[in-house]
Write a protein that holds these residues in place. Structure first.
Motif, PDB file in Angstrom:
ATOM      1  N   THR A   1      -5.898   0.239  -0.013  1.00 29.87           N
ATOM      2  CA  THR A   1      -5.402   1.075   1.054  1.00 29.87           C
ATOM      3  C   THR A   1      -4.842   2.465   0.056  1.00 29.87           C
ATOM      4  N   PHE A   2      -4.389   3.008   0.558  1.00 31.28           N
ATOM      5  CA  PHE A   2      -3.500   3.668  -0.126  1.00 31.28           C
ATOM      6  C   PHE A   2      -2.207   4.228   0.479  1.00 31.28           C
ATOM      7  N   LEU A   3      -2.422   3.656   2.490  1.00 31.56           N
ATOM      8  CA  LEU A   3      -1.433   3.436   2.749  1.00 31.56           C
ATOM      9  C   LEU A   3      -0.117   2.761   2.652  1.00 31.56           C
ATOM     10  N   TYR A   4       0.888   3.301   2.562  1.00 32.05           N
ATOM     11  CA  TYR A   4       2.430   2.067   2.419  1.00 32.05           C
ATOM     12  C   TYR A   4       2.852   1.122   3.497  1.00 32.05           C
ATOM     13  N   ASN A   5       2.274   1.320   4.802  1.00 30.41           N
ATOM     14  CA  ASN A   5       2.048   0.865   5.717  1.00 30.41           C
ATOM     15  C   ASN A   5       1.122   0.890   6.960  1.00 30.41           C
ATOM     16  N   ASN A   6      -0.105  -0.225   6.904  1.00 33.46           N
ATOM     17  CA  ASN A   6      -1.236   0.210   7.825  1.00 33.46           C
ATOM     18  C   ASN A   6      -1.262  -0.223   9.112  1.00 33.46           C
ATOM     19  N   GLY A   7       0.164  -0.217  10.436  1.00 34.34           N
ATOM     20  CA  GLY A   7       0.693  -0.061  11.067  1.00 34.34           C
ATOM     21  C   GLY A   7       1.632  -0.288  12.232  1.00 34.34           C
TER      22      GLY A   7
ATOM     23  N   LEU B   1      11.342  -6.352   9.086  1.00 38.72           N
ATOM     24  CA  LEU B   1      11.149  -5.705   7.686  1.00 38.72           C
ATOM     25  C   LEU B   1      10.429  -7.546   7.586  1.00 38.72           C
ATOM     26  N   ASP B   2       9.847  -8.091   7.473  1.00 42.13           N
ATOM     27  CA  ASP B   2       8.914  -8.654   7.385  1.00 42.13           C
ATOM     28  C   ASP B   2       7.612  -8.444   7.792  1.00 42.13           C
ATOM     29  N   ASP B   3       7.181  -7.494   8.615  1.00 44.75           N
ATOM     30  CA  ASP B   3       5.794  -7.080   9.440  1.00 44.75           C
ATOM     31  C   ASP B   3       4.751  -6.600   8.608  1.00 44.75           C
ATOM     32  N   PRO B   4       3.306  -7.199   8.432  1.00 46.48           N
ATOM     33  CA  PRO B   4       2.781  -7.606   7.668  1.00 46.48           C
ATOM     34  C   PRO B   4       2.153  -6.469   7.614  1.00 46.48           C
ATOM     35  N   ASN B   5       2.233  -5.282   8.322  1.00 42.01           N
ATOM     36  CA  ASN B   5       2.235  -4.050   8.158  1.00 42.01           C
ATOM     37  C   ASN B   5       2.247  -3.374   7.607  1.00 42.01           C
ATOM     38  N   LEU B   6       4.213  -3.650   7.111  1.00 39.68           N
ATOM     39  CA  LEU B   6       4.709  -2.870   5.731  1.00 39.68           C
ATOM     40  C   LEU B   6       4.258  -3.001   4.519  1.00 39.68           C
ATOM     41  N   LEU B   7       2.789  -2.112   4.233  1.00 45.50           N
ATOM     42  CA  LEU B   7       2.580  -2.868   2.570  1.00 45.50           C
ATOM     43  C   LEU B   7       3.107  -2.959   1.594  1.00 45.50           C
ATOM     44  N   PHE B   8       4.539  -2.447   1.386  1.00 45.68           N
ATOM     45  CA  PHE B   8       5.215  -1.895   0.036  1.00 45.68           C
ATOM     46  C   PHE B   8       6.574  -2.183   0.796  1.00 45.68           C
ATOM     47  N   ARG B   9       7.240  -2.940  -0.496  1.00 48.76           N
ATOM     48  CA  ARG B   9       8.629  -3.075   0.291  1.00 48.76           C
ATOM     49  C   ARG B   9       9.259  -3.234  -1.016  1.00 48.76           C
ATOM     50  N   GLN B  10      10.938  -2.798  -1.534  1.00 52.43           N
ATOM     51  CA  GLN B  10      11.198  -3.829  -2.193  1.00 52.43           C
ATOM     52  C   GLN B  10      12.723  -4.479  -1.414  1.00 52.43           C
ATOM     53  N   HIS B  11      12.604  -5.321  -3.268  1.00 52.54           N
ATOM     54  CA  HIS B  11      13.754  -6.545  -2.783  1.00 52.54           C
ATOM     55  C   HIS B  11      14.887  -6.612  -4.229  1.00 52.54           C
TER      56      HIS B  11
END
Length: 463
Positions: free
Chosen positions: A123-129, A134-144
């Protein structure tokens, strides 16, 4: 007016002297560096490492602590997907504290980042739902991030694996962004830490660069940064954690600035430096901007080309040429205090000890240097004045910097000699007529407003 804080040593370092060969080397070194709101040529192409603003103030709701903020990435358009804004994983971001007056950091808070990218080739999406945590699996990109506290006594990890608050992708993607922001606040000993997107809280009409507000003050009243976002690093720490010898009552003054060190074939190289606002925009000339931001503050007073821009500034001459307001006489000892040493009682009409390093009882010899200085013992103002010290509010800029301080109007007044007379210059009293941020500041850490999810480019009525 006599400058009582090491003025002789500053003159000896070359206020009136010619450039030496070593000074030229310092100014020409590392010319791949730059800093602040796109004001230095090279950083305009490296926004993730562009430090836009630094704030330092006693926390209004927790007065035993100080809050330090550094913002990055200017002019973030809220709808700037699909690849939203991030910190640079090849850089180290720093907030530095000098508490003994030598212009060398005694405490450094350092952030480094890593990416967690689950998009792959699916996918190209940042989130798919909808993202509800912050730990939602819909968030596909995150920084630590890792946050360290560095002193001469060693390095301590304050946050080992913090999560950055994501970019605000919009109400469908993030229906309760405030919850995500709160989840991104990490507890550290005696305080808090935060990294993530925020509202651009710097308010200004940038048409000042169109021949000083159009040449006739016709171009004022428009907040150029309204609606944009930035990325914020924020800390709330006990005063004693940053004070000399751990004693804020005995040693209340700290100097604060922020830097970014970017990885290069030569190792980490400083590519951004920011202390007081607007210094590189309106004090340093174009040919020195990149090099100035490669310097550490302890080098400032040793470079006559830099000091001369303080003692004989360009802006008052421009104002005189455009508006006929006579420039104050040079050399500008008042600006030496404001930019390089800190204002001290008895040196002028402002009868208060605000941020002179001489207030620290255990400090050594002061090294004049450009940084934001904060006297942590001045009480929090119940009704802040946007003009800070010039408005009779000793807790405001240039004693540190609060989010609501109108630093553009303050800086123009200071350049025009308000600190020499103790009065505002009437012809410029209205300033840029942008007197506050478009969003209210928060009552609790990190105080800076939530980021916008509404496009800056809105339809014009009737179009």
């Amino acid at each position: 007016m006599e400058l009582r804080i090491n003025r002789r040593s500053l003159v000896a370092l070359g206020v009136a002297g010619a450039l030496t060969a070593s000074s030229l080397v310092l100014l020409r070194a590392s010319t791949s560096t730059a800093s602040s709101h796109r004001e230095a040529p090279l950083i305009a192409g490296d926004p993730r490492n562009d430090n836009t603003d630094v704030y330092a103030f006693v926390s209004p709701d927790k007065t035993g602590t100080v809050t330090l903020l550094a913002n990055f990435i200017p002019f973030e358009e809220p709808n700037g997907g699909p690849n939203f804004y991030t910190f640079d994983t090849n850089s180290r971001y720093n907030i530095k504290i000098d508490n003994d007056g030598d212009a060398v950091p005694d405490v450094t808070y350092q952030w480094s980042f890593r990416n967690e990218d689950k998009r792959g080739d699916s996918t190209f999406l940042y989130n798919n739902g909808p993202v509800t945590s912050l730990d939602d699996p819909n968030l596909l990109f995150r920084q630590h991030y890792t946050l360290k506290r560095i002193t001469a006594h060693g390095t301590r990890t304050l946050v080992a694996d913090g999560t950055v608050a994501p970019s605000n992708a919009g109400p469908a993607s993030m229906p309760d962004y405030a919850t995500l922001r709160n989840q991104a606040i990490h507890r550290i000993p005696g305080g808090n830490a935060f990294a993530g997107q925020s509202d651009e809280a710097f308010f200004v009409d940038l048409r000042v660069f169109d021949l000083l507000y159009g040449g006739n003050l016709s171009e004022v009243g428009q907040d150029t940064t309204k609606g944009y976002n930035v990325h914020t690093l924020a800390l709330q720490v006990p005063k004693d954690d940053v004070a000399l010898k751990g004693d804020a009552n005995r040693n209340p003054v700290i100097g604060v600035w922020s830097t970014v060190d970017k990885w290069s074939p030569r190792g980490y190289v400083q590519v951004s430096r920011l202390g007081q606002p607007l210094v590189n925009e309106v004090v340093v000339p174009a040919s020195l901007k990149d090099a100035f931001n490669s310097l550490s503050p302890d080098k400032d007073a040793g470079i006559p080309a830099v000091v001369k821009r303080v003692t004989s500034p360009e802006l008052p001459r421009l104002v005189e040429g455009v508006y006929g307001v006579k420039a104050p006489k040079i050399p500008r000892e008042d600006l030496v205090e404001i930019f390089l040493t800190g204002i001290a009682k008895g040196n002028g009409p402002i009868k208060a000890d605000l941020n002179s390093q001489s207030l620290n009882k255990d400090a050594g010899k002061l090294r004049p240097s450009e940084m934001l200085r904060l006297n942590m013992c001045i009480p929090v103002t119940k009704e802040p004045n946007r003009l800070g010290v010039l408005g009779g509010d000793p807790q405001g800029f240039p004693n540190g910097r609060r989010l609501g301080d109108d630093v553009v109007d303050i800086a123009i007044q200071a350049m025009e000699g308000a600190a020499l007379t103790g009065r505002l210059v009437p012809a410029l009293a209205a300033g840029d007529k942008v007197d506050s941020n478009d969003k209210p500041f928060l009552a609790q850490f990190p105080y800076i407003p939530l980021p916008s999810s509404t496009s800056v480019n809105q339809p014009v009525s009737g179009s």
